[in-house]
Design a protein around this motif. Sequence first.
Motif, PDB file in Angstrom:
ATOM      1  N   LEU A 341       0.890  -1.236   0.083  1.00 41.93           N
ATOM      2  CA  LEU A 341      -0.041   0.030  -0.199  1.00 41.93           C
ATOM      3  C   LEU A 341       0.953   1.197  -0.050  1.00 41.93           C
ATOM      4  O   LEU A 341       1.748   1.183   0.941  1.00 41.93           O
ATOM      5  N   GLY A 342       0.608   2.182  -0.996  1.00 43.05           N
ATOM      6  CA  GLY A 342       1.390   3.303  -1.038  1.00 43.05           C
ATOM      7  C   GLY A 342       0.290   4.483  -0.407  1.00 43.05           C
ATOM      8  O   GLY A 342      -0.820   4.345  -0.619  1.00 43.05           O
ATOM      9  N   CYS A 343       1.002   5.431   0.531  1.00 50.98           N
ATOM     10  CA  CYS A 343      -0.005   6.233   1.217  1.00 50.98           C
ATOM     11  C   CYS A 343       0.355   7.473   1.227  1.00 50.98           C
ATOM     12  O   CYS A 343       1.477   8.125   0.402  1.00 50.98           O
ATOM     13  N   SER A 344      -0.340   8.473   1.514  1.00 51.04           N
ATOM     14  CA  SER A 344      -0.321   9.769   1.304  1.00 51.04           C
ATOM     15  C   SER A 344       0.850  10.507   1.902  1.00 51.04           C
ATOM     16  O   SER A 344       1.229  11.763   1.828  1.00 51.04           O
ATOM     17  N   ASN A 345       1.227  10.031   3.120  1.00 50.53           N
ATOM     18  CA  ASN A 345       2.453  10.514   4.045  1.00 50.53           C
ATOM     19  C   ASN A 345       3.942   9.941   3.623  1.00 50.53           C
ATOM     20  O   ASN A 345       4.625  10.297   4.157  1.00 50.53           O
ATOM     21  N   GLY A 346       3.847   9.271   2.444  1.00 50.36           N
ATOM     22  CA  GLY A 346       5.372   8.878   1.748  1.00 50.36           C
ATOM     23  C   GLY A 346       5.601   7.258   2.305  1.00 50.36           C
ATOM     24  O   GLY A 346       6.506   6.932   1.792  1.00 50.36           O
ATOM     25  N   LEU A 358      -3.073 -16.348  10.918  1.00 48.35           N
ATOM     26  CA  LEU A 358      -2.361 -16.598  12.005  1.00 48.35           C
ATOM     27  C   LEU A 358      -2.575 -15.525  13.305  1.00 48.35           C
ATOM     28  O   LEU A 358      -1.995 -15.933  14.151  1.00 48.35           O
ATOM     29  N   ARG A 359      -2.956 -14.499  12.962  1.00 52.62           N
ATOM     30  CA  ARG A 359      -3.048 -13.576  14.059  1.00 52.62           C
ATOM     31  C   ARG A 359      -4.486 -12.962  14.410  1.00 52.62           C
ATOM     32  O   ARG A 359      -4.994 -11.914  14.794  1.00 52.62           O
ATOM     33  N   MET A 360      -5.423 -13.827  14.168  1.00 52.93           N
ATOM     34  CA  MET A 360      -6.871 -13.763  14.207  1.00 52.93           C
ATOM     35  C   MET A 360      -7.163 -13.248  15.727  1.00 52.93           C
ATOM     36  O   MET A 360      -7.827 -12.329  16.107  1.00 52.93           O
ATOM     37  N   LYS A 361      -6.421 -14.009  16.856  1.00 50.64           N
ATOM     38  CA  LYS A 361      -6.868 -13.774  18.100  1.00 50.64           C
ATOM     39  C   LYS A 361      -6.266 -12.344  18.549  1.00 50.64           C
ATOM     40  O   LYS A 361      -6.833 -11.728  19.541  1.00 50.64           O
ATOM     41  N   ASP A 362      -5.315 -11.766  17.867  1.00 52.51           N
ATOM     42  CA  ASP A 362      -4.844 -10.502  18.183  1.00 52.51           C
ATOM     43  C   ASP A 362      -5.416  -9.464  17.254  1.00 52.51           C
ATOM     44  O   ASP A 362      -5.178  -8.220  17.516  1.00 52.51           O
ATOM     45  N   ASN A 363      -6.467  -9.716  16.345  1.00 49.53           N
ATOM     46  CA  ASN A 363      -7.068  -8.540  15.601  1.00 49.53           C
ATOM     47  C   ASN A 363      -6.072  -7.959  14.818  1.00 49.53           C
ATOM     48  O   ASN A 363      -6.350  -6.781  14.768  1.00 49.53           O
ATOM     49  N   ASP A 364      -5.109  -8.391  14.162  1.00 44.93           N
ATOM     50  CA  ASP A 364      -3.877  -7.620  13.695  1.00 44.93           C
ATOM     51  C   ASP A 364      -3.726  -8.278  12.161  1.00 44.93           C
ATOM     52  O   ASP A 364      -3.539  -9.520  12.072  1.00 44.93           O
ATOM     53  N   LEU A 365      -3.682  -7.429  11.387  1.00 48.86           N
ATOM     54  CA  LEU A 365      -3.474  -7.727   9.781  1.00 48.86           C
ATOM     55  C   LEU A 365      -1.927  -7.791   9.599  1.00 48.86           C
ATOM     56  O   LEU A 365      -1.534  -7.986   8.488  1.00 48.86           O
ATOM     57  N   LEU A 366      -1.186  -7.619  10.585  1.00 47.92           N
ATOM     58  CA  LEU A 366       0.444  -7.479  10.206  1.00 47.92           C
ATOM     59  C   LEU A 366       0.774  -6.443   9.130  1.00 47.92           C
ATOM     60  O   LEU A 366       1.435  -6.728   8.126  1.00 47.92           O
ATOM     61  N   VAL A 367       0.301  -5.301   9.370  1.00 45.00           N
ATOM     62  CA  VAL A 367       0.326  -4.331   8.647  1.00 45.00           C
ATOM     63  C   VAL A 367       1.813  -3.544   8.930  1.00 45.00           C
ATOM     64  O   VAL A 367       1.915  -3.139  10.305  1.00 45.00           O
ATOM     65  N   SER A 368       2.847  -3.596   8.276  1.00 41.59           N
ATOM     66  CA  SER A 368       4.172  -3.353   8.362  1.00 41.59           C
ATOM     67  C   SER A 368       4.602  -2.140   7.619  1.00 41.59           C
ATOM     68  O   SER A 368       4.288  -2.158   6.406  1.00 41.59           O
ATOM     69  N   GLU A 369       5.255  -1.190   8.255  1.00 39.80           N
ATOM     70  CA  GLU A 369       5.706  -0.052   7.322  1.00 39.80           C
ATOM     71  C   GLU A 369       7.259  -0.482   6.484  1.00 39.80           C
ATOM     72  O   GLU A 369       8.034  -0.892   7.401  1.00 39.80           O
ATOM     73  N   LEU A 370       7.241  -0.718   5.281  1.00 41.88           N
ATOM     74  CA  LEU A 370       8.285  -0.958   4.483  1.00 41.88           C
ATOM     75  C   LEU A 370       9.347   0.165   4.033  1.00 41.88           C
ATOM     76  O   LEU A 370      10.493  -0.231   4.325  1.00 41.88           O
ATOM     77  N   TYR A 371       8.729   1.316   4.137  1.00 42.76           N
ATOM     78  CA  TYR A 371       9.636   2.624   3.622  1.00 42.76           C
ATOM     79  C   TYR A 371       8.910   3.681   3.804  1.00 42.76           C
ATOM     80  O   TYR A 371       7.570   3.604   3.559  1.00 42.76           O
ATOM     81  N   ARG A 372       9.569   4.920   3.947  1.00 49.12           N
ATOM     82  CA  ARG A 372       8.991   6.093   4.250  1.00 49.12           C
ATOM     83  C   ARG A 372       9.731   7.086   3.598  1.00 49.12           C
ATOM     84  O   ARG A 372      11.121   7.331   3.728  1.00 49.12           O
ATOM     85  N   ASP A 373       9.218   7.993   2.789  1.00 49.47           N
ATOM     86  CA  ASP A 373       9.892   9.109   1.803  1.00 49.47           C
ATOM     87  C   ASP A 373      10.193   9.927   2.710  1.00 49.47           C
ATOM     88  O   ASP A 373       9.456  10.718   3.586  1.00 49.47           O
ATOM     89  N   PRO A 374      11.253  10.511   2.845  1.00 49.53           N
ATOM     90  CA  PRO A 374      12.023  11.653   3.815  1.00 49.53           C
ATOM     91  C   PRO A 374      11.262  12.613   3.826  1.00 49.53           C
ATOM     92  O   PRO A 374      11.013  13.306   4.665  1.00 49.53           O
ATOM     93  N   ALA A 375      10.727  13.242   2.421  1.00 53.39           N
ATOM     94  CA  ALA A 375      10.020  14.478   2.254  1.00 53.39           C
ATOM     95  C   ALA A 375       8.596  14.186   2.394  1.00 53.39           C
ATOM     96  O   ALA A 375       7.962  15.083   2.477  1.00 53.39           O
ATOM     97  N   GLU A 376       8.337  12.862   2.731  1.00 52.43           N
ATOM     98  CA  GLU A 376       7.062  12.610   2.962  1.00 52.43           C
ATOM     99  C   GLU A 376       5.766  12.946   2.124  1.00 52.43           C
ATOM    100  O   GLU A 376       4.726  13.347   2.153  1.00 52.43           O
ATOM    101  N   ASP A 377       6.411  12.770   0.473  1.00 51.10           N
ATOM    102  CA  ASP A 377       5.640  12.986  -0.465  1.00 51.10           C
ATOM    103  C   ASP A 377       4.772  11.710  -0.707  1.00 51.10           C
ATOM    104  O   ASP A 377       5.251  10.665  -0.553  1.00 51.10           O
ATOM    105  N   GLY A 378       3.571  11.843  -1.090  1.00 51.22           N
ATOM    106  CA  GLY A 378       2.701  10.705  -1.218  1.00 51.22           C
ATOM    107  C   GLY A 378       3.068   9.652  -2.231  1.00 51.22           C
ATOM    108  O   GLY A 378       3.590  10.195  -3.342  1.00 51.22           O
ATOM    109  N   VAL A 379       2.882   8.488  -2.039  1.00 52.06           N
ATOM    110  CA  VAL A 379       3.091   7.459  -3.104  1.00 52.06           C
ATOM    111  C   VAL A 379       2.077   7.417  -4.132  1.00 52.06           C
ATOM    112  O   VAL A 379       0.934   6.719  -3.621  1.00 52.06           O
TER     113      VAL A 379
END
Length: 391
Positions: A341-346, A358-379
């Motif tokens: 997912l590319g997001c508006s905050n870069g 595997l993570r149903m009991k934690d109600n967690d989609l395992l969403v992890s940040e892979l990269y963030r643009d230093p200038a926070e330009d939207g992807v």
Amino acid sequence: MAAAAPAAEGFPGRGPPGEVIHLNVGGKRFSTSRQTLTWIPDSFFSSLLSGRISTLKDETGAIFIDRDPTVFAPILNFLRTKELDPRGVHGSSLLHEAQFYGLTPLVRRLQLREELDRSSCGNVLFNGYLPPPAIVFPMKRRNRHSLVGPQQAGGRPAPVRRSNTMPPNLGNAGLLGRMLDEKAPPSPSGLPEEPGMVRLVCGHHNWIAVAYTQFLVCYRLKEASGWQLVFSSPRLDWPIERLALTARVLGGALGEHDKMVAAATGSEILLWALQAEGGGSEIGVFHLGVPVEALFFVGNQLIATSHTGRIGVWNAVTKHWQVQEVQPITSYDAAGSFLLLGCSNGSIYYVDVQKFPLRMKDNDLLVSELYRDPAEDGVTALSVYLTPKTS
């Protein structure tokens, strides 16, 4: 108990699929397998080799067929490869011989080629034509209690859809549109909708899903008989805006959820399980809480996203629907079991949907940040490719 009668002279009888068959077509000899000659049911060759048609044999024992050998060569190649190479043969002669041999898939393909040659479409690779379903307007779907996900927090107004996410306007479906007496309700845009209009088309493997204004149909391609209508949904209360299809061929643990089709309008999503030989059953109704702007499958997971920053996932193994907030989504792509997912905050986030159960009991989609643009330009655009595994 009567003993089986021996095969008559000149009668080839039944044999193993790998049996080599020798043919003499107009004085030219060909050799192929029984399986190659008979994969199209009710053809000249299946009748010939089952004994329903009497046979003649030449001095070598090859079955004699008094037809043009030049035209027979591309026909035999079609039976071998299911591909058509008509070079050096006149199209009408090839069609005539295909009709003589009763090769329905080849006849259909040649007829379509002739129609295309007479049209003004230009140089187009044309594979098939699906006529409108010969059905009346489907029965209305019974109302059910929806499975409601988290609602939009803070009472924020629903976002305006971006133009590149709206379904194409493909015009009137003609005969089917005139068949339908009832008018569909207005679309969210406020414009009237034609009930017989083809709104969306998507395909996966040998399946195609077609969404009309208030119902959808699914077709399956069979090698011997072409496209077959296998599912028609009930009539919905709203015009379909999003469509997704998965026709995984692995089977196994997924059972009836090996093939699924989904439709959405606004924040509501309907999901059906499809049976390969025809029919389907409703799995459930889900809500994203905000308008669905993208609807697709990653493996056997149904994904719904909105640029407001909300993602919903339904898993076929756990049969669980879950909604989670992320940053406002501006782009996405999937590869293998990974959803990026590319997001508006870069930031670029990823979800490994294979590990989702595997993570149903934690109600967690395992969403992890892979990269963030230093200038926070939207992807604004995102493409992902997984390199093949090596040692």
